[in-house]
Design a protein around this motif. Structure first.
Motif, mmCIF file in Angstrom:
data_model
loop_
_atom_site.group_PDB
_atom_site.id
_atom_site.type_symbol
_atom_site.label_atom_id
_atom_site.label_comp_id
_atom_site.label_asym_id
_atom_site.label_seq_id
_atom_site.Cartn_x
_atom_site.Cartn_y
_atom_site.Cartn_z
ATOM 1 N N SER A 46 -1.396 23.590 75.206
ATOM 2 C CA SER A 46 -1.979 22.440 74.505
ATOM 3 C C SER A 46 -2.494 21.389 75.469
ATOM 4 O O SER A 46 -3.436 20.663 75.161
ATOM 5 N N ASP A 91 0.296 19.671 69.689
ATOM 6 C CA ASP A 91 -1.108 19.918 69.967
ATOM 7 C C ASP A 91 -1.983 18.763 69.487
ATOM 8 O O ASP A 91 -2.981 18.442 70.126
ATOM 9 N N ASP A 92 -1.622 18.143 68.375
ATOM 10 C CA ASP A 92 -2.383 16.995 67.889
ATOM 11 C C ASP A 92 -2.362 15.835 68.875
ATOM 12 O O ASP A 92 -3.315 15.063 68.962
ATOM 13 N N SER A 95 -4.962 17.269 71.741
ATOM 14 C CA SER A 95 -6.266 17.885 71.469
ATOM 15 C C SER A 95 -7.357 16.887 71.129
ATOM 16 O O SER A 95 -8.531 17.201 71.227
ATOM 17 N N GLN A 97 -7.835 15.818 68.137
ATOM 18 C CA GLN A 97 -8.067 15.960 66.704
ATOM 19 C C GLN A 97 -7.305 14.863 65.959
ATOM 20 O O GLN A 97 -6.357 14.289 66.496
ATOM 21 N N PHE A 99 -4.542 13.204 63.874
ATOM 22 C CA PHE A 99 -3.140 13.617 63.821
ATOM 23 C C PHE A 99 -2.831 14.227 62.461
ATOM 24 O O PHE A 99 -3.103 13.640 61.422
ATOM 25 N N SER A 101 -3.923 17.410 61.680
ATOM 26 C CA SER A 101 -4.797 18.562 61.429
ATOM 27 C C SER A 101 -4.175 19.846 61.977
ATOM 28 O O SER A 101 -4.146 20.874 61.292
ATOM 29 N N ALA A 102 -3.684 19.825 63.193
ATOM 30 C CA ALA A 102 -3.062 21.032 63.753
ATOM 31 C C ALA A 102 -1.738 21.324 63.069
ATOM 32 O O ALA A 102 -1.357 22.498 62.943
ATOM 33 N N ALA A 143 -10.916 22.851 61.624
ATOM 34 C CA ALA A 143 -10.632 21.759 62.564
ATOM 35 C C ALA A 143 -11.874 20.918 62.818
ATOM 36 O O ALA A 143 -11.797 19.683 62.872
#
Length: 191
Positions: A46, A91-92, A95, A97, A99, A101-102, A143
């Motif tokens: 990640s 991972d959020d 990444s 993205q 927070f 979503s993963a 995503a």
């Protein structure tokens, strides 16, 4: 020639030394390494999004998600279904993205892999690769859709290269995970 081999064997028995080298008996892998390496490898994957390469379109594949799929396909019972929640939250954080979503997508992928495991008990690599292609395509598409909603712009059409690189590089990630699995099960002397 035969006489010298019997004489060395008899002298070894007479002196109390065995002719065989010292080999460990009943040595097991370290428990913290055997259980922690999959989790740590996914978490380290990640953090690979912090690369110094800047691109105008998403090109880097979701390596951590691919590692999660590879571990889940290699050892189906090892990662529990709820593993998508903490690993997705980690991972959020890295990444970029939005927070959550993963968390949602990784949890859904774990549920989908559980359904695949129930449906197909024995799978070949091609079936695993096909399942990974479908899950990676859905992951990248959803995503980018979630990121588009958060940024208030429509779904980008530039996810094709990212998806293609993900599909092509999954066997490499799968092979690295298999190598880590061998390292995980090596019987090591306790420190």
């Amino acid at each position: 020639m035969a006489l010298s081999s019997t004489s060395t064997a008899s002298t070894a028995l007479a002196t109390g030394r065995d002719a065989t080298p010292n080999r460990p008996i009943n040595r097991a892998p370290m428990p913290w390494l055997a259980t922690g390496l999959p989790w740590v490898s996914i978490m380290l994957a990640s953090t690979l999004t912090f690369s110094p390469i800047i691109a105008s379109a998403p090109v880097m594949p979701p390596i951590a998600f691919m590692a999660l799929l590879a571990w889940r396909m290699l050892r189906p019972g090892f990662l529990p279904i709820w593993a998508g929640l903490p690993l997705g939250a980690w991972d959020d954080l890295y990444s970029g993205q939005p927070f959550g979503s993963a968390i949602v997508l990784w949890s859904l992928a774990m549920l989908a892999m559980d359904l695949v495991d129930e449906r197909f008990l024995w799978r070949s690599f091609m079936q695993d690769w096909l399942a990974a292609i479908v899950l990676m395509a859905l992951y990248v598409l959803l995503a980018s859709g979630i990121a588009g909603i958060a940024a208030r712009y429509p779904l980008p059409l530039t996810i094709g290269p990212q998806l293609l690189i993900s599909i092509v590089s999954f066997p490499v990630v799968n092979r690295l995970v298999a190598l880590l699995d061998r390292v995980r099960l090596v019987p090591i002397r306790r420190l």
